[in-house]
Design a protein around this motif. Sequence first.
Motif, mmCIF file in Angstrom:
data_model
loop_
_atom_site.group_PDB
_atom_site.id
_atom_site.type_symbol
_atom_site.label_atom_id
_atom_site.label_comp_id
_atom_site.label_asym_id
_atom_site.label_seq_id
_atom_site.Cartn_x
_atom_site.Cartn_y
_atom_site.Cartn_z
ATOM 1 N N SER A 145 62.409 111.396 52.473
ATOM 2 C CA SER A 145 61.634 112.545 52.045
ATOM 3 C C SER A 145 62.546 113.412 51.187
ATOM 4 N N VAL A 146 62.241 113.519 49.924
ATOM 5 C CA VAL A 146 63.067 114.341 49.046
ATOM 6 C C VAL A 146 62.916 115.810 49.409
ATOM 7 N N THR A 147 61.796 116.150 50.003
ATOM 8 C CA THR A 147 61.531 117.541 50.374
ATOM 9 C C THR A 147 62.448 118.008 51.490
ATOM 10 N N ASN A 148 62.560 117.213 52.565
ATOM 11 C CA ASN A 148 63.356 117.680 53.700
ATOM 12 C C ASN A 148 64.541 116.777 54.026
ATOM 13 N N GLY A 149 64.718 115.705 53.271
ATOM 14 C CA GLY A 149 65.873 114.845 53.462
ATOM 15 C C GLY A 149 65.753 113.847 54.589
ATOM 16 N N ASN A 150 64.627 113.841 55.297
ATOM 17 C CA ASN A 150 64.466 112.870 56.388
ATOM 18 C C ASN A 150 64.517 111.456 55.838
ATOM 19 N N THR A 151 65.128 110.562 56.622
ATOM 20 C CA THR A 151 65.218 109.165 56.225
ATOM 21 C C THR A 151 64.725 108.259 57.346
ATOM 22 N N TYR A 152 64.331 107.074 56.955
ATOM 23 C CA TYR A 152 63.905 106.054 57.913
ATOM 24 C C TYR A 152 64.436 104.719 57.423
#
Length: 127
Positions: free
Chosen positions: A52-59
Amino acid sequence: QLQLAVSGGDLVQPGGSLRLSCAAIGFTLDWYAIGWFRQAPGKEREGVSCISVTNGNTYYADSVKGRFTISRDDAKNTVYLQMNSLKPEDTAVYYCQADGVTDVQAMCNLPGAFADWSQGTQVTVSS
């Protein structure tokens, strides 16, 4: 359809590394999640890693955890997939996808939700 340009695929020996690039064309990544997917011959497309470029979350898919790293370069409007310790089972055509979501796990787990795909890049891991 959001335009994405994928590059970086190649033939590499087992244990080697590659970096794939996914560049956004005509839009900025600021409000999108970007996902890397792959499809091996005879297999369904699967999610590899999403960010997520918005919040930096990765999977990351379990099969690539600890070997692949997803990252972004805002200045270049590009998302990368660094692939280390490559295995023959990583051989596939790799694609990227953009979507306006924040649930990156859901994005990666539902490749069938996307109707349109940009051209992918071939990664072949073989000795």
